[in-house]
Design an enzyme around this catalytic site. Structure first.
Site, PDB file in Angstrom:
ATOM      1  N   GLU A 266       0.811  -1.218   0.000  1.00  0.00           N
ATOM      2  CA  GLU A 266       0.000   0.000   0.000  1.00  0.00           C
ATOM      3  C   GLU A 266       0.848   1.274   0.000  1.00  0.00           C
ATOM      4  O   GLU A 266       0.346   2.361  -0.299  1.00  0.00           O
ATOM      5  CB  GLU A 266      -0.923   0.016   1.229  1.00  0.00           C
ATOM      6  CG  GLU A 266      -2.019  -1.038   1.210  1.00  0.00           C
ATOM      7  CD  GLU A 266      -3.131  -0.733   0.219  1.00  0.00           C
ATOM      8  OE1 GLU A 266      -3.087   0.335  -0.422  1.00  0.00           O
ATOM      9  OE2 GLU A 266      -4.031  -1.578   0.074  1.00  0.00           O
TER      10      GLU A 266
ATOM     11  N   GLU B 270       6.601 -21.973   7.300  1.00  0.00           N
ATOM     12  CA  GLU B 270       6.997 -21.207   8.486  1.00  0.00           C
ATOM     13  C   GLU B 270       8.122 -21.868   9.272  1.00  0.00           C
ATOM     14  O   GLU B 270       8.798 -21.223  10.069  1.00  0.00           O
ATOM     15  CB  GLU B 270       5.801 -20.965   9.403  1.00  0.00           C
ATOM     16  CG  GLU B 270       5.325 -22.192  10.162  1.00  0.00           C
ATOM     17  CD  GLU B 270       4.247 -21.829  11.185  1.00  0.00           C
ATOM     18  OE1 GLU B 270       4.467 -22.126  12.369  1.00  0.00           O
ATOM     19  OE2 GLU B 270       3.213 -21.269  10.796  1.00  0.00           O
TER      20      GLU B 270
END
Length: 298
Positions: A83, A114
């Site tokens: 963004e 992960e």
């Protein structure tokens, strides 16, 4: 590993019978729990501000802001990073979101990613970390191997290391130079850290990037003057910002935006009367800080 020692994995006493509730009762309970999140962040505001200062210092020295996480935490970091270019005109390489498993993990669950500490080392090598970079690890539990490995690599490179976690005394908290620990309590659904923990991470990320961009002069008043007019909506937003900031008509705003190609330059010209290349020269002199550039001409 004992998950019961992790706050976000413990059972919430307020929701043990949530499966017996009506829809309205369920969403009311969720809403009540969500309201605890901003309260939990309050205690961490001094550390958040400290990390903002380090981010600003790093970006002013051509460093980068790098978010690293897995699953929900990784997605939130990528979201915040993605963004920044349209909102604040940052180069795409300045604020970076890294998620375990790569871009595929943005849309599909790659839960094993992960645990891949070796891949994190490889991903950090590609970035060529420096002392001016700020790397922030994100994980509810504070124990994600991929993220821990990335944080350790950043430490070795001399970068500033921060973290956003939701459990006290985690390994990530111990590694970080500036740890942010938001204790928002057990989840509504035990272990579903996309809920309160994820919300807290999103709120903190909003604070970090927004405050840093304000400090860097990418906001004038409360107007996002570095917005990139890359589509119809953002072009109209840029025009409206110019109208508001320079107190001119929409027609005047459109003309200035077309002439200078940037919201910030258009405002500077309209407010100060500067023309042509001098507009960009003055902005460059003040590192794009519009308010300082305007004040220099008054």
């Amino acid at each position: 590993m004992n998950l019961h020692q992790i706050l976000t994995e413990t059972r919430n006493p307020h929701t043990t019978h949530i499966d017996e509730k009506t829809s309205l009762e369920i969403v009311t309970i969720i809403n009540e729990e969500d309201q605890l999140v901003p309260q939990a962040i309050t205690n961490e505001l001094p550390k958040i501000a400290q990390l903002v200062d380090r981010i600003v210092e790093g970006l002013e020295n051509n460093g980068r802001l790098i978010y690293v996480g897995a699953g929900t935490s990784g997605r939130l970091g990528v979201l915040d990073a993605s963004e920044c270019p349209p909102t604040y005109g940052t180069p795409f390489e300045q604020v970076i979101g890294i998620i375990a498993g790569g871009d595929t993990a943005l849309r599909f669950p790659l839960e094993g990613a992960e645990d891949d500490a070796i891949q994190a080392e490889k991903d950090m090598e590609v970035l060529t970390l420096t002392k001016h970079d700020v790397l922030i690890g994100i994980a509810a539990s504070g124990r994600t191997p991929y993220t821990i490995s990335a944080m350790n690599q950043a430490k070795k490179a001399g970068a500033t290391v921060g973290c956003i976690v939701n459990t006290l005394h985690s390994e990530m908290e111990q590694i970080a130079d500036i740890p942010i620990v938001v204790q928002c309590g057990p989840e509504v659904i035990t272990g579903s850290t996309r809920m309160k923990a994820g919300t807290s991470q999103k709120l903190v990320l909003n604070m970090l990037s927004t405050a840093a961009m304000i400090r860097l002069g990418k906001v004038y008043g409360n107007l996002m003057v570095d917005v990139q007019p890359s589509n119809e909506k953002l072009t109209q937003r840029a025009k409206d910002i110019i109208v508001e900031a320079a107190n001119v008509t929409l027609k005047e705003a459109e003309k200035a935006l077309a002439e200078y190609g940037s919201t910030k330059a258009a405002i500077l010209s309209l407010v100060t009367g500067l023309q042509g290349e001098e507009v960009h020269q003055v902005l460059d002199q003040y590192n794009g800080h519009l308010k300082k550039a305007i004040q220099s001409q008054m």
